[in-house]
Design a protein around this motif. Structure first.
Motif, short mmCIF file in Angstrom:
data_model
loop_
_atom_site.label_atom_id
_atom_site.label_comp_id
_atom_site.label_asym_id
_atom_site.label_seq_id
_atom_site.Cartn_x
_atom_site.Cartn_y
_atom_site.Cartn_z
N GLU A 157 0.81 -1.21 0.00
CA GLU A 157 0.00 0.00 0.00
C GLU A 157 0.85 1.26 0.00
O GLU A 157 0.33 2.36 -0.06
N SER A 158 2.17 1.12 0.11
CA SER A 158 3.03 2.30 0.17
C SER A 158 3.06 2.99 -1.19
O SER A 158 2.79 2.40 -2.23
N SER A 159 3.40 4.28 -1.17
CA SER A 159 3.53 5.02 -2.42
C SER A 159 4.65 4.45 -3.27
O SER A 159 4.58 4.46 -4.49
N ALA A 160 5.70 3.92 -2.62
CA ALA A 160 6.81 3.32 -3.37
C ALA A 160 6.33 2.09 -4.11
O ALA A 160 6.62 1.89 -5.30
N GLY A 161 5.56 1.23 -3.42
CA GLY A 161 5.05 0.04 -4.08
C GLY A 161 4.11 0.38 -5.21
O GLY A 161 4.11 -0.27 -6.27
N ARG A 162 3.27 1.40 -5.00
CA ARG A 162 2.35 1.81 -6.05
C ARG A 162 3.09 2.33 -7.27
O ARG A 162 2.72 2.03 -8.42
N LEU A 163 4.16 3.07 -7.05
CA LEU A 163 4.94 3.58 -8.17
C LEU A 163 5.52 2.43 -8.99
O LEU A 163 5.46 2.43 -10.22
N LEU A 164 6.08 1.42 -8.33
CA LEU A 164 6.66 0.29 -9.03
C LEU A 164 5.59 -0.47 -9.81
O LEU A 164 5.81 -0.91 -10.95
N ASP A 165 4.40 -0.64 -9.21
CA ASP A 165 3.32 -1.31 -9.91
C ASP A 165 2.95 -0.56 -11.19
O ASP A 165 2.72 -1.15 -12.25
N LEU A 166 2.88 0.77 -11.09
CA LEU A 166 2.48 1.58 -12.24
C LEU A 166 3.54 1.58 -13.33
O LEU A 166 3.21 1.67 -14.51
N ILE A 167 4.81 1.49 -12.95
CA ILE A 167 5.86 1.39 -13.98
C ILE A 167 5.63 0.14 -14.80
O ILE A 167 5.77 0.14 -16.03
N GLY A 168 5.28 -0.94 -14.13
CA GLY A 168 5.00 -2.18 -14.84
C GLY A 168 3.77 -2.07 -15.72
O GLY A 168 3.77 -2.51 -16.88
N GLU A 169 2.71 -1.47 -15.20
CA GLU A 169 1.46 -1.35 -15.95
C GLU A 169 1.62 -0.46 -17.18
O GLU A 169 0.99 -0.70 -18.22
N HIS A 170 2.44 0.58 -17.07
CA HIS A 170 2.60 1.55 -18.17
C HIS A 170 3.98 1.42 -18.82
O HIS A 170 4.51 2.40 -19.35
N ARG A 171 4.55 0.24 -18.79
CA ARG A 171 5.93 0.06 -19.28
C ARG A 171 6.08 0.41 -20.76
O ARG A 171 7.12 0.93 -21.17
N THR A 172 5.05 0.14 -21.56
CA THR A 172 5.15 0.47 -22.99
C THR A 172 5.23 1.97 -23.20
O THR A 172 6.06 2.47 -23.96
N THR A 173 4.37 2.71 -22.49
CA THR A 173 4.39 4.18 -22.60
C THR A 173 5.73 4.73 -22.12
O THR A 173 6.30 5.64 -22.75
N ILE A 174 6.23 4.20 -21.03
CA ILE A 174 7.50 4.67 -20.47
C ILE A 174 8.64 4.40 -21.44
O ILE A 174 9.49 5.26 -21.68
N VAL B 187 1.52 11.12 -11.13
CA VAL B 187 0.91 11.34 -9.81
C VAL B 187 1.65 10.53 -8.75
O VAL B 187 1.99 11.04 -7.67
N ALA B 188 1.93 9.26 -9.05
CA ALA B 188 2.63 8.40 -8.08
C ALA B 188 4.05 8.88 -7.87
O ALA B 188 4.57 8.85 -6.75
N LEU B 189 4.68 9.36 -8.94
CA LEU B 189 6.05 9.86 -8.84
C LEU B 189 6.11 11.06 -7.91
O LEU B 189 7.00 11.17 -7.06
N ASP B 190 5.15 11.95 -8.04
CA ASP B 190 5.13 13.16 -7.22
C ASP B 190 4.73 12.88 -5.77
O ASP B 190 5.08 13.65 -4.86
N SER B 191 4.01 11.79 -5.53
CA SER B 191 3.52 11.51 -4.19
C SER B 191 4.42 10.57 -3.41
O SER B 191 4.20 10.35 -2.22
N THR B 192 5.44 9.99 -4.07
CA THR B 192 6.33 9.09 -3.36
C THR B 192 7.22 9.88 -2.42
O THR B 192 8.01 10.71 -2.86
#
Length: 227
Positions: free
Chosen positions: A6-23, A77-82
């Motif tokens: 539930e941490s912001s760090a964990g959420r950021l890592l999850d989102l990197i995976g979900e949006h890996r193509t865009t990144i 958003v996750a990057l700014d909130s970590t």
């Protein structure tokens, strides 16, 4: 990949995976190599070393800053909130980084180079262990120097760490590397030296001998303290 972190760090890592193509499409090859190197460094940090986890996570955040994403994009958003002031949940964060590295290393329909692991060298000239010893007057290179593992060529020392004239290591490099815990996280330290720094106005490695040492130390201290 979300396992209840539930941490912001964990959420950021999850989102990197979900949006890996865009990144991947938003970063050039060098920027993407730096991101992978920093994720790889985070995945190898000792989970109970809160300071090292926090530092490695900061490296991941800095590698994502060049992303041209809208302010309301989930990754932005996750990057700014970590937040890094409090120690992140080390085991969960490191485990998340390992899962993410495995995901990024798997076949993907997106274009671009294969995922780079921390065992692959960054795009910078480097010296062999023998050459580094010669630059140090025949003595063993100081432990503060960044030493990267190369499965084919053996240990490599990024050449920017050595002054062009004398050939010996820059004292400011040793000082900054101590701050960056280069002996624990050599890939993260190398990525910091070789990445653009808006505060310094260029890559720290290219500014050695051109900026006062105090500015380089100050920039590294800001990273460590999460400023």
């Amino acid at each position: 990949m979300n396992d209840g972190r539930e941490s912001s760090a964990g959420r950021l890592l999850d989102l990197i995976g979900e949006h890996r193509t865009t990144i991947r499409e938003a970063l050039d090859d060098e920027q993407y190599t730096v991101l992978l190197a920093r994720l790889g460094a985070l995945s190898e940090v000792a989970p109970d070393n809160d300071r090292a986890v926090r530092r490695a996570l900061q490296g991941v955040r800095l590698a994502l800053l060049p992303l041209p994403l809208p302010f309301d994009h989930p990754v932005r958003v996750a990057l700014d909130s970590t937040r890094l002031v409090a120690a992140p949940p080390g085991p969960a964060t490191v485990a998340g980084a390992r899962e993410l590295m495995a995901l990024l290393s798997s076949p993907s329909p997106s274009p671009g180079p294969e995922a780079t692991t921390p065992d692959q060298p960054l795009l910078a000239p480097a010296l062999s262990a023998e050459q580094a010893r010669a630059r140090c007057g025949g003595a063993a290179p100081p432990p503060e120097l960044i030493r990267l593992s190369d499965p084919q060529g053996g240990d490599r020392y990024p050449e920017f760490q050595f002054a062009a004239g004398s050939g010996t290591p820059y004292q400011v490099v040793l000082e900054v590397n101590r701050l960056l815990l280069a002996d624990i996280d050599p890939w993260g330290a190398a990525a910091w030296w070789l990445s653009g720094n808006t505060w310094l106005g260029g890559t720290p490695a290219s500014l050695l001998g051109r900026l006062p040492d105090e500015q380089l130390v100050g920039a590294a201290t800001a990273l460590v303290e999460g400023d």
